[in-house]
Design an enzyme around this catalytic site. Structure first.
Site, PDB file in Angstrom:
ATOM      1  N   ASN A  10     -28.446 -33.550  38.547  1.00  0.00           N
ATOM      2  CA  ASN A  10     -27.683 -32.332  38.245  1.00  0.00           C
ATOM      3  C   ASN A  10     -28.454 -31.597  37.150  1.00  0.00           C
ATOM      4  OD1 ASN A  10     -25.877 -30.396  37.404  1.00  0.00           O
ATOM      5  ND2 ASN A  10     -24.378 -31.841  36.549  1.00  0.00           N
ATOM      6  N   LYS A  12     -27.949 -28.726  35.925  1.00  0.00           N
ATOM      7  CA  LYS A  12     -27.138 -27.835  35.088  1.00  0.00           C
ATOM      8  C   LYS A  12     -27.850 -26.477  34.953  1.00  0.00           C
ATOM      9  CE  LYS A  12     -25.137 -31.926  33.077  1.00  0.00           C
ATOM     10  NZ  LYS A  12     -24.495 -32.582  31.951  1.00  0.00           N
ATOM     11  N   HIS A  93     -17.018 -30.708  37.961  1.00  0.00           N
ATOM     12  CA  HIS A  93     -17.754 -31.322  36.850  1.00  0.00           C
ATOM     13  C   HIS A  93     -16.970 -31.083  35.551  1.00  0.00           C
ATOM     14  CE1 HIS A  93     -20.800 -32.096  33.828  1.00  0.00           C
ATOM     15  NE2 HIS A  93     -21.426 -32.801  34.753  1.00  0.00           N
ATOM     16  N   GLU A  95     -17.855 -30.218  32.731  1.00  0.00           N
ATOM     17  CA  GLU A  95     -18.218 -28.989  32.013  1.00  0.00           C
ATOM     18  C   GLU A  95     -17.506 -27.782  32.619  1.00  0.00           C
ATOM     19  OE1 GLU A  95     -22.481 -29.533  32.173  1.00  0.00           O
ATOM     20  OE2 GLU A  95     -22.287 -31.213  30.771  1.00  0.00           O
ATOM     21  N   GLU A 164     -17.444 -39.838  35.891  1.00  0.00           N
ATOM     22  CA  GLU A 164     -18.246 -39.468  34.735  1.00  0.00           C
ATOM     23  C   GLU A 164     -17.351 -39.403  33.499  1.00  0.00           C
ATOM     24  OE1 GLU A 164     -22.034 -37.208  35.913  1.00  0.00           O
ATOM     25  OE2 GLU A 164     -20.430 -35.741  35.826  1.00  0.00           O
ATOM     26  N   GLY A 170     -24.319 -36.743  28.370  1.00  0.00           N
ATOM     27  CA  GLY A 170     -25.270 -36.141  27.429  1.00  0.00           C
ATOM     28  C   GLY A 170     -25.247 -36.764  26.041  1.00  0.00           C
ATOM     29  N   SER A 209     -25.158 -40.201  30.989  1.00  0.00           N
ATOM     30  CA  SER A 209     -26.255 -40.845  30.252  1.00  0.00           C
ATOM     31  C   SER A 209     -26.983 -41.929  31.032  1.00  0.00           C
ATOM     32  CB  SER A 209     -25.748 -41.391  28.904  1.00  0.00           C
ATOM     33  OG  SER A 209     -25.362 -40.320  28.067  1.00  0.00           O
TER      34      SER A 209
HETATM   35  P1  PGA Z   1     -26.198 -36.733  31.637  1.00  0.00           P
HETATM   36  O1  PGA Z   1     -25.275 -35.778  32.521  1.00  0.00           O
HETATM   37  O2  PGA Z   1     -26.911 -37.674  32.586  1.00  0.00           O
HETATM   38  O3  PGA Z   1     -27.146 -35.803  30.928  1.00  0.00           O
HETATM   39  O4  PGA Z   1     -25.301 -37.481  30.706  1.00  0.00           O
HETATM   40  C1  PGA Z   1     -24.588 -36.280  33.632  1.00  0.00           C
HETATM   41  C2  PGA Z   1     -23.752 -35.188  34.255  1.00  0.00           C
HETATM   42  O5  PGA Z   1     -23.189 -34.372  33.523  1.00  0.00           O
HETATM   43  O6  PGA Z   1     -23.624 -35.115  35.497  1.00  0.00           O
END
Ligand code: PGA
Length: 251
Positions: A10, A12, A93, A95, A164, A170, A209
């Site tokens: 992903n 982003k 997601h 976010e 998640e 992150g 992560s």
């Molecule tokens: P990350 O993000 O691997 O940077 O923690 C995962 C995600 O948001 O899908």
């Protein structure tokens, strides 16, 4: 693991056309791991170019609108994603849920539109740190599944869940293998309630992560059918280490 593992990047809001070189390197690496299904969800602007570039990866969107078309300035529809060459889209997601106020009902509507457009769908769920600390993690995730999963007849065959934990995204922090196992078992149970027997075939990814160092351990957990990878998917080197760990965990 019942399926070929699915490792999805992903990106982003990262990547201009310069990033297509990285995409091509991912493509070449993925072609060497036929036992792993590899997906990348780049920004919308790169989908068409990446989809034209090769067959070894499936390209996806990071979101779509719940309507097929219309006066929705700035939005992208599932039909447009499909037309650009996408094979799947992520919806819900954390976010999007947090920064765009997307409710479970909105996520479900997007998922159903995406399925109708012929896309596969990855529906994201996950608890916040406060919810986990107060012992609510499984209840929160079950409620998100109840509210967000598409209910189309053929949905179970084309839908993937990504668990998640919001606090793991992150941050470099990951839940213990035991906590991942417990949550994935709870999700599997809930999918049985939602889809009946078909719920057993729905793939459940872990995300948050995931990196080259922890992927093998996370992917070895029962009912972890792959990973949704943010930061570590931006370079071919780190993403392909995760793909290769998935190849090993299959055996
Ligand atoms: P990350 O993000 O691997 O940077 O923690 C995962 C995600 O948001 O899908």
């Amino acid at each position: 693991m019942p399926h070929r593992p699915f490792i999805v990047g992903n990106w982003k809001m990262n990547g201009t056309r310069a990033q297509l070189a990285e995409a091509r390197a991912i493509e070449r690496g993925a072609a060497r791991h036929a036992g792993v299904r590899v997906g990348v969800a780049p920004p919308f602007t790169l989908i068409a170019a990446m989809a034209e570039d090769g067959q070894a990866i499936v390209v996806g969107g990071q979101d779509c609108h719940a309507e097929e078309r219309g006066a929705f300035t700035g939005d992208v529809s599932a039909v447009m994603l499909k037309d650009a060459g996408a094979g799947f889209t992520i919806v819900g997601h954390s976010e999007r849920r947090a920064m765009h106020g997307e409710s479970d009902a909105a996520v479900k509507a997007k998922a159903e539109t995406a399925l109708a457009a012929g896309l596969e769908v990855i529906v994201c769920v996950g608890e916040t740190e406060a919810q986990r600390d107060s012992g609510q993690a499984e209840a929160v995730v079950s409620a998100q599944l109840d509210g967000s999963m598409p209910r189309d007849e053929s949905a179970a065959g084309r839908v993937t869940v990504a668990y998640e934990p919001v606090w793991a995204i992150g941050t470099g922090r990951v839940p213990s293998a035991a906590d991942v196992a417990a949550m994935h078992a709870a999700i599997r149970g809930r999918l049985g309630v939602i889809y009946g027997e078909d719920g057993a075939a729905v793939r459940i990814l872990y995300g948050g992560s995931v990196n080259a160092g922890n992927a093998a351990e996370l992917l070895a957990v029962t009912d972890v059918g792959g990973a949704l990878v943010g930061g570590a998917s931006l370079t071919a080197d780190s993403f392909l280490s995760i793909v290769s760990a998935a190849g090993t965990s299959e055996e």
